[in-house]
Design a protein around this motif. Sequence first.
Motif, PDB file in Angstrom:
ATOM      1  N   LEU A 207       0.998  -1.182   0.199  1.00  0.00           N
ATOM      2  CA  LEU A 207      -0.018  -0.018  -0.016  1.00  0.00           C
ATOM      3  C   LEU A 207       0.872   1.152  -0.033  1.00  0.00           C
ATOM      4  O   LEU A 207       1.931   1.342   0.600  1.00  0.00           O
ATOM      5  N   ILE A 208       0.270   2.135  -0.616  1.00  0.00           N
ATOM      6  CA  ILE A 208       1.160   3.603  -0.760  1.00  0.00           C
ATOM      7  C   ILE A 208       0.388   4.629   0.402  1.00  0.00           C
ATOM      8  O   ILE A 208       0.626   5.847   0.472  1.00  0.00           O
ATOM      9  N   VAL A 209      -0.755   4.260   0.681  1.00  0.00           N
ATOM     10  CA  VAL A 209      -1.604   5.128   1.462  1.00  0.00           C
ATOM     11  C   VAL A 209      -0.973   5.948   2.759  1.00  0.00           C
ATOM     12  O   VAL A 209      -1.370   6.806   3.205  1.00  0.00           O
ATOM     13  N   PHE A 210      -0.149   4.890   3.547  1.00  0.00           N
ATOM     14  CA  PHE A 210       0.294   5.427   4.609  1.00  0.00           C
ATOM     15  C   PHE A 210       1.289   6.578   4.502  1.00  0.00           C
ATOM     16  O   PHE A 210       1.640   7.618   5.078  1.00  0.00           O
ATOM     17  N   ASP A 211       1.941   6.563   3.141  1.00  0.00           N
ATOM     18  CA  ASP A 211       2.772   7.708   2.728  1.00  0.00           C
ATOM     19  C   ASP A 211       2.280   8.828   2.697  1.00  0.00           C
ATOM     20  O   ASP A 211       2.613  10.000   2.887  1.00  0.00           O
ATOM     21  N   LYS A 212       0.836   8.855   2.034  1.00  0.00           N
ATOM     22  CA  LYS A 212       0.009   9.961   1.853  1.00  0.00           C
ATOM     23  C   LYS A 212      -0.489  10.336   3.225  1.00  0.00           C
ATOM     24  O   LYS A 212      -0.560  11.662   3.332  1.00  0.00           O
ATOM     25  N   TRP A 213      -0.708   9.624   3.992  1.00  0.00           N
ATOM     26  CA  TRP A 213      -1.085  10.034   5.290  1.00  0.00           C
ATOM     27  C   TRP A 213      -0.124  10.735   6.200  1.00  0.00           C
ATOM     28  O   TRP A 213      -0.408  11.695   6.923  1.00  0.00           O
ATOM     29  N   PHE A 214       0.822  10.381   6.004  1.00  0.00           N
ATOM     30  CA  PHE A 214       2.126  10.542   6.892  1.00  0.00           C
ATOM     31  C   PHE A 214       3.301  11.521   6.307  1.00  0.00           C
ATOM     32  O   PHE A 214       4.000  12.005   6.931  1.00  0.00           O
ATOM     33  N   GLY A 215       2.740  12.073   5.039  1.00  0.00           N
ATOM     34  CA  GLY A 215       3.640  13.037   4.590  1.00  0.00           C
ATOM     35  C   GLY A 215       4.598  12.641   4.011  1.00  0.00           C
ATOM     36  O   GLY A 215       5.615  13.610   3.643  1.00  0.00           O
ATOM     37  N   THR A 216       4.855  11.229   3.579  1.00  0.00           N
ATOM     38  CA  THR A 216       6.307  11.019   2.911  1.00  0.00           C
ATOM     39  C   THR A 216       5.889  10.708   1.598  1.00  0.00           C
ATOM     40  O   THR A 216       7.010   9.950   0.917  1.00  0.00           O
ATOM     41  N   PHE A 217       4.867  10.815   0.941  1.00  0.00           N
ATOM     42  CA  PHE A 217       4.571  10.536  -0.662  1.00  0.00           C
ATOM     43  C   PHE A 217       5.176  11.452  -1.453  1.00  0.00           C
ATOM     44  O   PHE A 217       5.234  12.895  -1.303  1.00  0.00           O
ATOM     45  N   ALA A 218       5.847  11.182  -2.505  1.00  0.00           N
ATOM     46  CA  ALA A 218       6.434  11.966  -3.653  1.00  0.00           C
ATOM     47  C   ALA A 218       6.203  11.326  -4.959  1.00  0.00           C
ATOM     48  O   ALA A 218       6.007   9.920  -5.056  1.00  0.00           O
ATOM     49  N   GLU A 219       6.042  12.116  -6.002  1.00  0.00           N
ATOM     50  CA  GLU A 219       5.845  11.608  -7.343  1.00  0.00           C
ATOM     51  C   GLU A 219       6.973  12.327  -8.122  1.00  0.00           C
ATOM     52  O   GLU A 219       7.887  13.364  -7.516  1.00  0.00           O
ATOM     53  N   ASP A 220       7.280  11.820  -9.352  1.00  0.00           N
ATOM     54  CA  ASP A 220       8.350  12.247 -10.409  1.00  0.00           C
ATOM     55  C   ASP A 220       7.910  13.772 -10.679  1.00  0.00           C
ATOM     56  O   ASP A 220       7.094  13.873 -11.468  1.00  0.00           O
ATOM     57  N   ASP A 221       8.735  14.788 -10.387  1.00  0.00           N
ATOM     58  CA  ASP A 221       8.229  16.162 -10.498  1.00  0.00           C
ATOM     59  C   ASP A 221       8.723  16.583 -11.928  1.00  0.00           C
ATOM     60  O   ASP A 221       8.550  17.659 -12.290  1.00  0.00           O
ATOM     61  N   GLN A 222       9.518  15.630 -12.721  1.00  0.00           N
ATOM     62  CA  GLN A 222      10.023  15.950 -14.037  1.00  0.00           C
ATOM     63  C   GLN A 222      10.938  17.127 -13.959  1.00  0.00           C
ATOM     64  O   GLN A 222      11.281  17.549 -15.246  1.00  0.00           O
ATOM     65  N   SER A 223      11.589  17.500 -12.785  1.00  0.00           N
ATOM     66  CA  SER A 223      12.222  18.746 -12.965  1.00  0.00           C
ATOM     67  C   SER A 223      13.826  18.286 -13.293  1.00  0.00           C
ATOM     68  O   SER A 223      14.444  19.235 -13.900  1.00  0.00           O
ATOM     69  N   GLU A 224      14.059  17.183 -13.060  1.00  0.00           N
ATOM     70  CA  GLU A 224      15.431  16.674 -13.457  1.00  0.00           C
ATOM     71  C   GLU A 224      15.390  15.021 -13.719  1.00  0.00           C
ATOM     72  O   GLU A 224      14.414  14.423 -12.935  1.00  0.00           O
ATOM     73  N   PRO A 225      16.445  14.642 -14.435  1.00  0.00           N
ATOM     74  CA  PRO A 225      16.282  13.002 -14.500  1.00  0.00           C
ATOM     75  C   PRO A 225      16.556  12.425 -13.179  1.00  0.00           C
ATOM     76  O   PRO A 225      17.291  12.900 -12.027  1.00  0.00           O
ATOM     77  N   VAL A 226      15.894  11.187 -12.925  1.00  0.00           N
ATOM     78  CA  VAL A 226      15.893  10.361 -11.373  1.00  0.00           C
ATOM     79  C   VAL A 226      17.282   9.642 -11.510  1.00  0.00           C
ATOM     80  O   VAL A 226      17.681   9.352 -12.525  1.00  0.00           O
ATOM     81  N   VAL A 227      17.930   9.809 -10.461  1.00  0.00           N
ATOM     82  CA  VAL A 227      19.361   9.183 -10.527  1.00  0.00           C
ATOM     83  C   VAL A 227      19.044   8.268  -9.332  1.00  0.00           C
ATOM     84  O   VAL A 227      18.803   8.612  -8.077  1.00  0.00           O
ATOM     85  N   PHE A 228      19.556   7.138  -9.779  1.00  0.00           N
ATOM     86  CA  PHE A 228      19.400   5.985  -8.640  1.00  0.00           C
ATOM     87  C   PHE A 228      20.647   5.690  -7.852  1.00  0.00           C
ATOM     88  O   PHE A 228      21.615   5.883  -8.172  1.00  0.00           O
ATOM     89  N   GLY A 229      20.515   4.950  -6.760  1.00  0.00           N
ATOM     90  CA  GLY A 229      21.666   4.578  -5.941  1.00  0.00           C
ATOM     91  C   GLY A 229      21.588   5.443  -4.564  1.00  0.00           C
ATOM     92  O   GLY A 229      20.793   6.031  -4.177  1.00  0.00           O
ATOM     93  N   LEU A 230      22.703   5.238  -4.056  1.00  0.00           N
ATOM     94  CA  LEU A 230      23.171   5.981  -2.958  1.00  0.00           C
ATOM     95  C   LEU A 230      23.718   7.461  -3.129  1.00  0.00           C
ATOM     96  O   LEU A 230      24.149   7.674  -4.099  1.00  0.00           O
ATOM     97  N   THR A 231      23.351   8.347  -1.939  1.00  0.00           N
ATOM     98  CA  THR A 231      23.926   9.780  -2.272  1.00  0.00           C
ATOM     99  C   THR A 231      25.523   9.724  -2.525  1.00  0.00           C
ATOM    100  O   THR A 231      25.859  10.528  -3.075  1.00  0.00           O
ATOM    101  N   THR A 232      26.186   8.719  -1.755  1.00  0.00           N
ATOM    102  CA  THR A 232      27.418   8.562  -1.982  1.00  0.00           C
ATOM    103  C   THR A 232      27.626   7.161  -2.590  1.00  0.00           C
ATOM    104  O   THR A 232      27.599   6.121  -2.077  1.00  0.00           O
ATOM    105  N   PRO A 233      27.755   7.168  -3.971  1.00  0.00           N
ATOM    106  CA  PRO A 233      27.315   5.926  -4.837  1.00  0.00           C
ATOM    107  C   PRO A 233      28.547   4.926  -4.411  1.00  0.00           C
ATOM    108  O   PRO A 233      29.730   5.084  -3.932  1.00  0.00           O
TER     109      PRO A 233
END
Length: 272
Positions: A207-233
Amino acid sequence: MGHNLYHGAFIWVALVFVVLEALYIAFVRKEAYDVRQTAASLGVAVGNTLLRPLTALMVMAVFPFAAQFAPWHLSMTDPWVWIVAFIGFEFLYYWMHRFSHTIRWLWASHAVHHSANSFNLPAAVRLGWTNVISGEWLMFLPMVLLGFPPLMVVILLTANLIYQFFLHTELSPKWGVLEYVLNTPAHHRIHHASNVQYLDRNFGGVLIVFDKWFGTFAEDDQSEPVVFGLTTPIHSHNPFVIALREWRRMLGDVMRSKSLGEAAGNLFGRPK
């Protein structure tokens, strides 16, 4: 025994889908496919599979013992018990997953899963080796203490992980109205992103509903390419480096701590 056989059978199903995804990317999309990264993910998965029985032994010891103290003993044959158990499990899974991103002791195991620098099915099986000591499984103990059978909790966890395996792909289209309720590949790819605006988002299992209820949901905002992995790869393809890097970093910080408070922060504060 049955659970282990079920897990073993699914490994072969997962491998078939990994190969099909790779062939589609390479020969239909005609895009580069990182074979070395996939081999690294499968190497990490082998280690996880070999060590998984240690966690299973702990669960089999602790959960039935705790069940003796439950005020009720709910029936696995009652459909309503399954419905309530599913919702309760998803709630606990959300918080377990969220804590795994915000408490360094838990992150040391969970970071392994986020170390893949691409988002594909092999990343789904890149799972940590140290769950038995990091203790995420203890987050589901409240269900047992409330009277849900330990076997039911294990079945729900197994089903949750199988469902999430199929979320780790960029080949899936959006799921329409189901996107409002379920965790989907579109939601989960954002969870694996290392872009600042997507960090610590979309923790749901099925389920994704708990993210929406607790404020941790996000969608791709198309502002920049999505980069996968760790912040220190991690650029290593060595499964031991991948599985143990965060433990080495964390314990190194603990050894360099100048006080007990600083050491506790390095163990149980936010990941660095």
